[in-house]
Write an enzyme that holds these catalytic residues in place. Structure first.
Site, PDB file in Angstrom:
ATOM      1  N   ARG A 211      41.826  44.793  51.444  1.00 58.14           N
ATOM      2  CA  ARG A 211      41.447  43.434  50.969  1.00 58.14           C
ATOM      3  C   ARG A 211      42.886  42.834  52.602  1.00 58.14           C
ATOM      4  O   ARG A 211      43.942  43.193  53.400  1.00 58.14           O
ATOM      5  CB  ARG A 211      42.575  42.793  49.889  1.00 58.14           C
TER       6      ARG A 211
ATOM      7  N   GLU B 137      40.890  33.861  54.547  1.00 56.97           N
ATOM      8  CA  GLU B 137      39.544  33.329  54.799  1.00 56.97           C
ATOM      9  C   GLU B 137      38.336  31.996  54.371  1.00 56.97           C
ATOM     10  O   GLU B 137      39.295  31.497  52.963  1.00 56.97           O
ATOM     11  CB  GLU B 137      38.483  34.636  53.843  1.00 56.97           C
TER      12      GLU B 137
ATOM     13  N   HIS C 261      33.401  40.040  55.343  1.00 61.44           N
ATOM     14  CA  HIS C 261      33.997  40.498  53.998  1.00 61.44           C
ATOM     15  C   HIS C 261      32.979  40.154  53.146  1.00 61.44           C
ATOM     16  O   HIS C 261      33.037  39.528  51.641  1.00 61.44           O
ATOM     17  CB  HIS C 261      35.041  39.068  53.768  1.00 61.44           C
TER      18      HIS C 261
END
Length: 315
Positions: free
Chosen positions: A236, A265, A284
């Site tokens: 994360r 994000e 990601h």
């Protein structure tokens, strides 16, 4: 889909799709999809309109507003392992269960972590760019050999242990920190967190984001690391103080960083990481493979069904 057209109980999905195998498991429900980029407010609106019994979370956040908008809500199921985008305290207060598809994308994420590590150690991106510009750096470039180096893993769940197995196969010394891990294989040396910073040539993050570890990679911890350390983060973004990392890379104290997760994000426009050639970026997607897409969808669907069946049996 328009849930009003049927009498089936509703499940809201914070995405535009689910794997067909997951859809087949949920055929007794009406699925309402929130789209590719759902907002917290948009999810709350869908809950208000459809009163779902469950929410499957792929993208975006689910907070108290969505929970309060859906009196029938019994379970919030994460399409993956990280539940930091769900307000778990609010869910607990309302008797709503939060479940995760733990471990089903472990292979995919660990492989992404290894790919980022190798890209950093072998300067893959930079050399590719140089060659496309007509350069041949054979006589001047030296890559880092990882065999014999120490990798420190923070988090030794399914992903961290998968990563450990792969780098052990590369003859790296593996140390790890995880206060909850048990029955570790003998090639993982369990150490205190401060030893990770002091002893590692590579630090790789595989832990969930909590209030206690937010910003754990910061100016202070990076200063404790060996000069030339490599950082990999497929966990994360909130685990890393991005400004501190940027300064450490620019100074050379951090040789390179491979990042698949970010504080905000999607990454904001003109983020300074985009201009730093020794930071390798991916959006990601560590857990996004064809197999993981199916595995996470099926696990998320099964978790919903199990909670709802248990609630029905107890009613």
């Amino acid at each position: 889909m328009n849930a009003a057209a049927t009498d089936k109980p509703v499940i809201v999905v914070t995405a535009a799709d689910l794997a067909p195998q997951a859809l087949a498991l949920l055929q007794d429900f009406e699925l309402v999809f929130a789209g590719k980029t759902p907002t917290e407010e948009g999810v709350a609106t869908l809950c208000r309109e459809h009163n779902p019994v469950a929410i499957i979370v792929r993208y975006g956040k689910v907070g108290a507003a969505a929970m309060d908008a859906a009196p029938a809500l019994r379970v919030i199921s994460k399409h993956g392992s990280g539940t930091d985008t769900i307000d778990k305290a609010a869910a607990a207060q309302r008797g709503i269960q939060v479940v995760a598809a733990v471990g089903v994308n472990a292979a995919a994420v660990a492989e992404q972590a290894l790919a980022l590590l190798l890209a950093c150690a072998k300067s893959i991106v930079g050399l590719d760019t140089r060659m496309r510009a007509g350069h041949w750096d054979k006589s001047t470039h030296k890559s880092l050999e990882l065999g014999g180096k120490t990798i420190g893993l923070i988090g030794l769940g399914a992903i961290g242990q998968r990563m450990a197995a792969m780098v052990h196969g590369m003859n790296m010394r593996v140390i790890g920190f995880d206060p909850y891990a048990k029955n570790l294989p003998d090639y993982i040396e369990s150490v205190p967190l401060d030893a990770i910073w002091r002893e590692s040539d590579v630090v790789s993050l595989h832990c969930p984001l909590t209030e206690d570890n937010h910003g754990m990679v910061n100016a202070s911890t990076l200063a404790q690391c060996r000069p030339g350390v490599i950082l990999v983060n497929t966990a994360r973004g909130g685990l890393v103080d991005e400004e501190a990392l940027l300064q450490a890379v620019r100074s050379g104290h951090v040789q390179a960083a491979g990042l698949d997760s970010f504080a905000v994000e999607p990454m904001t426009a003109d983020h300074p990481f985009q201009q730093e050639p020794r930071i390798v970026l991916s959006p990601h997607i560590g857990g996004v493979t064809s197999a993981a897409y199916v595995n996470m969808g099926v696990a998320a669907a099964r978790n919903v069904l199990e909670v709802l069946a248990r609630d029905k049996a107890q009613a």
